[in-house]
Design a protein around this motif. Structure first.
Motif, PDB file in Angstrom:
ATOM      1  N   ALA A 104       0.770  -1.101  -0.120  1.00  0.00           N
ATOM      2  CA  ALA A 104       0.092   0.098   0.080  1.00  0.00           C
ATOM      3  C   ALA A 104       0.717   1.438   0.109  1.00  0.00           C
ATOM      4  N   GLN A 105       0.315   2.311  -0.440  1.00  0.00           N
ATOM      5  CA  GLN A 105       0.906   3.562  -0.324  1.00  0.00           C
ATOM      6  C   GLN A 105       1.703   4.052   0.889  1.00  0.00           C
ATOM      7  N   ASN A 106       1.078   3.795   1.952  1.00  0.00           N
ATOM      8  CA  ASN A 106       1.399   4.328   3.225  1.00  0.00           C
ATOM      9  C   ASN A 106       2.191   3.375   4.199  1.00  0.00           C
ATOM     10  N   GLY A 107       2.464   2.133   3.133  1.00  0.00           N
ATOM     11  CA  GLY A 107       3.164   1.050   3.995  1.00  0.00           C
ATOM     12  C   GLY A 107       2.322   0.252   4.940  1.00  0.00           C
ATOM     13  N   SER A 108       0.890   0.398   4.721  1.00  0.00           N
ATOM     14  CA  SER A 108       0.088  -0.415   5.923  1.00  0.00           C
ATOM     15  C   SER A 108       0.089  -1.920   5.503  1.00  0.00           C
ATOM     16  N   MET A 110      -1.203  10.555   7.881  1.00  0.00           N
ATOM     17  CA  MET A 110      -2.364  10.366   8.308  1.00  0.00           C
ATOM     18  C   MET A 110      -3.283   9.261   7.334  1.00  0.00           C
ATOM     19  N   ASP A 111      -4.231   8.912   8.150  1.00  0.00           N
ATOM     20  CA  ASP A 111      -4.881   7.946   7.294  1.00  0.00           C
ATOM     21  C   ASP A 111      -5.673   8.698   6.175  1.00  0.00           C
ATOM     22  N   TYR A 112      -6.168   7.915   5.180  1.00  0.00           N
ATOM     23  CA  TYR A 112      -6.592   8.366   3.901  1.00  0.00           C
ATOM     24  C   TYR A 112      -7.722   9.556   3.856  1.00  0.00           C
ATOM     25  N   VAL A 113      -8.699   9.496   4.792  1.00  0.00           N
ATOM     26  CA  VAL A 113      -9.824  10.474   4.906  1.00  0.00           C
ATOM     27  C   VAL A 113      -9.049  11.694   5.354  1.00  0.00           C
ATOM     28  N   PRO A 114      -8.505  11.697   6.756  1.00  0.00           N
ATOM     29  CA  PRO A 114      -7.974  13.116   7.209  1.00  0.00           C
ATOM     30  C   PRO A 114      -6.966  13.907   5.948  1.00  0.00           C
ATOM     31  N   ALA A 115      -6.161  12.887   5.452  1.00  0.00           N
ATOM     32  CA  ALA A 115      -5.174  13.242   4.533  1.00  0.00           C
ATOM     33  C   ALA A 115      -5.631  13.968   3.241  1.00  0.00           C
ATOM     34  N   SER A 116      -6.698  13.331   2.530  1.00  0.00           N
ATOM     35  CA  SER A 116      -7.232  14.160   1.480  1.00  0.00           C
ATOM     36  C   SER A 116      -8.146  15.236   2.074  1.00  0.00           C
ATOM     37  N   ASP A 117      -8.703  15.006   3.133  1.00  0.00           N
ATOM     38  CA  ASP A 117      -9.395  16.216   3.648  1.00  0.00           C
ATOM     39  C   ASP A 117      -8.664  17.619   3.618  1.00  0.00           C
ATOM     40  N   SER A 118      -7.332  17.472   3.923  1.00  0.00           N
ATOM     41  CA  SER A 118      -6.458  18.755   3.723  1.00  0.00           C
ATOM     42  C   SER A 118      -6.610  19.425   2.521  1.00  0.00           C
ATOM     43  N   CYS A 119      -6.919  18.578   1.377  1.00  0.00           N
ATOM     44  CA  CYS A 119      -6.963  19.273   0.198  1.00  0.00           C
ATOM     45  C   CYS A 119      -8.661  19.645  -0.092  1.00  0.00           C
ATOM     46  N   ILE A 120      -9.327  18.792   0.257  1.00  0.00           N
ATOM     47  CA  ILE A 120     -10.820  18.817   0.162  1.00  0.00           C
ATOM     48  C   ILE A 120     -11.535  19.818   0.791  1.00  0.00           C
ATOM     49  N   GLN A 121     -10.759  20.384   1.841  1.00  0.00           N
ATOM     50  CA  GLN A 121     -11.287  21.699   2.640  1.00  0.00           C
ATOM     51  C   GLN A 121     -11.774  22.644   1.486  1.00  0.00           C
ATOM     52  N   VAL A 126     -13.633   4.727  -6.814  1.00  0.00           N
ATOM     53  CA  VAL A 126     -12.928   3.609  -6.265  1.00  0.00           C
ATOM     54  C   VAL A 126     -11.819   3.842  -5.605  1.00  0.00           C
ATOM     55  N   MET A 127     -10.855   4.642  -6.295  1.00  0.00           N
ATOM     56  CA  MET A 127      -9.684   4.998  -5.788  1.00  0.00           C
ATOM     57  C   MET A 127      -9.491   5.592  -4.453  1.00  0.00           C
ATOM     58  N   TYR A 128     -10.459   6.393  -4.113  1.00  0.00           N
ATOM     59  CA  TYR A 128     -10.606   7.132  -2.825  1.00  0.00           C
ATOM     60  C   TYR A 128     -10.875   5.918  -1.789  1.00  0.00           C
ATOM     61  N   ARG A 129     -11.849   5.050  -2.089  1.00  0.00           N
ATOM     62  CA  ARG A 129     -12.236   3.801  -1.271  1.00  0.00           C
ATOM     63  C   ARG A 129     -11.141   2.959  -0.947  1.00  0.00           C
ATOM     64  N   ARG A 130     -10.022   2.795  -2.176  1.00  0.00           N
ATOM     65  CA  ARG A 130      -8.899   1.896  -1.871  1.00  0.00           C
ATOM     66  C   ARG A 130      -7.919   2.844  -1.004  1.00  0.00           C
ATOM     67  N   GLY A 131      -7.936   3.957  -0.408  1.00  0.00           N
ATOM     68  CA  GLY A 131      -6.946   4.533   0.274  1.00  0.00           C
ATOM     69  C   GLY A 131      -6.084   5.384  -0.656  1.00  0.00           C
ATOM     70  N   VAL A 132      -6.380   5.672  -1.848  1.00  0.00           N
ATOM     71  CA  VAL A 132      -5.490   6.771  -2.635  1.00  0.00           C
ATOM     72  C   VAL A 132      -5.802   8.058  -2.186  1.00  0.00           C
ATOM     73  N   THR A 133      -4.929   8.803  -2.113  1.00  0.00           N
ATOM     74  CA  THR A 133      -5.233  10.253  -1.534  1.00  0.00           C
ATOM     75  C   THR A 133      -4.808  11.178  -2.734  1.00  0.00           C
ATOM     76  N   CYS A 134      -5.231  12.448  -2.587  1.00  0.00           N
ATOM     77  CA  CYS A 134      -4.873  13.719  -3.498  1.00  0.00           C
ATOM     78  C   CYS A 134      -3.376  13.697  -3.901  1.00  0.00           C
ATOM     79  N   PHE A 135      -2.637  13.407  -2.859  1.00  0.00           N
ATOM     80  CA  PHE A 135      -1.150  13.458  -3.132  1.00  0.00           C
ATOM     81  C   PHE A 135      -0.663  12.268  -3.706  1.00  0.00           C
ATOM     82  N   SER A 136      -1.404  11.227  -3.721  1.00  0.00           N
ATOM     83  CA  SER A 136      -0.849  10.233  -4.222  1.00  0.00           C
ATOM     84  C   SER A 136      -0.585  10.524  -5.797  1.00  0.00           C
TER      85      SER A 136
END
Length: 547
Positions: free
Chosen positions: A86-90, A339-350, A417-427
């Motif tokens: 996974a992109q975050n090493g998890s 961060m986990d993918y939700v708060p990580a992408s929220d930094s952009c989604i804000q 689908v990418m968001y649900r799989r944990g991909v983030t904006c900065f991927s």
């Protein structure tokens, strides 16, 4: 004699335990979906550690974790490792969670406590009886690549409890100090960032004489002079101009269309943005503080109407930096990459979303940005994405839920689908700055093929890209983004930006919902019926997905 009896008894107990364990395995089966037992995990880890030679244990890494090295290593990690790790090493991927033993979480101490030499040995030689391959032979891996990968794996390390506590305290106590304070330690990143649109979305023409793109004397819509322009917004698709009255800024009635190089009116019309009914139909009574400034600055204060910094500065994504500059550590600054993918992408989604605050109004005013939110908090406690009813076309959405206008990348992306799989904006994007369009880490199609190469588990399930697209390699019809990110979202006049659902819009959806599809956008001389029939002849495409 007693010793022999004790030994025999111990052996008998061990044999019985092994027999029971074996019976349990036979009874339950030996599925890779099962979680390994404690005994298996212990034995596997011991076998791994014993297999690493002493020489490797003591080897020192010749590379330092500079931004360039980490960036190169990240690309290498994305190319080779993310399918399992996974992109975050998890390790939370469809492959990683179904291997036996499971793919380790690279962020945890059992990996991070290995020496650099031990980590490199595993990368180069693999681990027997697991899914971990060796990348040295026959892959002819360059020796320096594995050392750099070790540094990237180190950067994935989770915060310790002490660091988490320090981070929580920092969020409460630190204050904003401006991006310039970051330059001393992060000079290379700062130099890249300061040239980006993020760093230049708001400009004061007195400080930047070249900020105003057009000749203001050619404006025949609503005249204003350079002296009246306090701030300029934008430079890519459109440019808007703001005059200052008291502590507030107000938009002029004319904007510049950068693409067509013409002046156009600027006024938020009736029935468009949700906040429009709450303000008089007069630009000079619609201050930008409630409608714009919270996203185009760092820490806009709704009471003083002051900002810590204009533009999207470092602290917009990393939080207030006063304590970090005094005593730099991982624990007193925020990093969306950890961060986990939700708060990580929220930094952009804000800011890259259309929505409204949970509280309306706030002290009698109607804000079009998440007042009170900062990175490290939960965006959903401050902001709700604009609602949509399937089948309806609105100012913000097409009938299928795809965004109808710009500044809705987040609304699109959370459906993907990418968001649900944990991909983030900065991927895909690097807001620190790149030489690619939209600050992409790589040219768009190269970026897509990192994860979606031929016969990839993520698709496409064909041997070549040409078989998937039915177009010649390198042609517009063989471009990933042409089909999966069509330009259908309006930013100004007929200028469109790309959708971010990554879903393929079929010609049938055009007939049914009046959404432009990529087939007839390119083949403009052909009807939708032609495109539908052409797709039906593609043998690898399901006929049930053409409607």
């Amino acid at each position: 004699m007693r010793h022999w009896k004790a030994l025999l008894l111990l052996c008998a107990v061990a044999l019985i335990a092994l027999a029971l364990y074996g019976y349990r395995l036979i009874w339950r089966g030996f599925s890779t979906a099962d979680q390994p037992s404690y005994l298996e995990r212990t034995l596997a880890r011991a076998a791994r550690d014993l297999a690493i030679p002493r020489k490797a244990h003591n080897e020192a890494n010749p590379w330092k974790p500079t931004p360039e090295v980490l960036q190169e290593a990240r690309e290498n990690f994305l190319d080779r490792c993310v399918v399992c790790h996974a992109q975050n090493g998890s390790g939370q991927t469809s492959v990683g969670t179904n291997l036996y033993p499971k793919v380790p979480d690279l962020r945890l101490p059992r990996t991070q406590n290995l020496t650099d030499g031990e980590l490199r040995y595993i990368i180069r030689n693999g681990v027997r009886l697991t899914g971990m391959p060796g990348w040295a032979i026959p892959h002819d891996e360059q020796g320096d690549d594995s050392w750099k990968l070790v540094l990237f794996i180190r950067s994935l390390r989770k915060l310790t409890r002490e660091e988490e506590a320090q981070q929580s305290a920092t969020v409460r106590s630190a204050h904003y100090i401006g991006s310039l304070s970051c330059q001393k330690c992060h000079a290379e990143i700062y130099e890249h960032w300061r040239k980006t649109p993020m760093a230049n979305v708001v400009r004061d023409p007195r400080e930047h004489p070249d900020a105003i793109i057009p000749d203001l004397t050619t404006n025949s819509i609503s005249k204003f002079s350079k002296d009246q322009v306090a701030l300029v917004y934008g430079s890519i698709w459109k440019q808007r101009y703001f005059t200052k009255r008291g502590e507030d800024y107000f938009p002029e009635l004319a904007q510049w269309d950068v693409t067509h190089r013409v002046w156009r009116p600027y006024f938020v019309a009736k029935g468009t943005d949700w906040w429009e009914p709450f303000y008089p139909p007069d630009n000079m009574q619609r201050p930008t503080g409630p409608t714009c400034d919270g996203c185009h600055s760092v820490d806009y204060n709704i009471h003083t109407k002051q900002v810590a910094e204009w533009n999207v500065g470092c602290e917009k994504c990393h939080g207030p930096g006063s304590e970090h500059t005094e005593h730099p550590s991982r624990g007193n600054i925020l990093n969306p990459a950890r961060m986990d993918y939700v708060p990580a992408s929220d930094s952009c989604i804000q800011c890259h979303s259309q929505g409204r605050p949970l509280t309306i109004p706030i002290e009698g005013k109607y804000y079009d940005w998440p007042v009170g939110y900062r990175v490290g908090l939960n965006l959903q406690d401050f902001w709700q994405l604009e609602e949509h009813t399937l089948g309806e076309t609105t100012f913000t959405y097409y009938p299928d839920g795809t965004a109808h206008k710009n500044r809705m990348q987040g609304n699109d992306f959370v459906q993907s689908v990418m968001y649900r799989r944990g991909v983030t904006c900065f991927s895909c994007h690097d807001v620190h700055g790149t030489n690619n369009y939209a600050q992409l880490r790589k040219p768009a199609d190269q970026l897509c093929l990192d994860c979606h190469g031929p016969l990839s588990l993520n698709g496409p399930r064909t041997g070549t890209i040409e078989e998937h697209t039915h177009h010649k390699k390198g042609s517009p019809g063989s471009s990933c983004i042409a089909c999966h990110m069509p330009k259908i979202e309006t930013t100004i006049a007929d200028v469109k930006v790309r959708a971010h659902t990554f879903a393929f819009i079929t010609p049938a959806m055009t007939d049914k919902y009046k959404i432009a599809n990529p087939c007839t956008m390119c083949h403009a001389d052909k009807p939708n019926s032609w495109a539908t029939e052409a797709l039906r002849r593609w043998p690898e495409r399901s006929p049930w997905r053409l409607d």
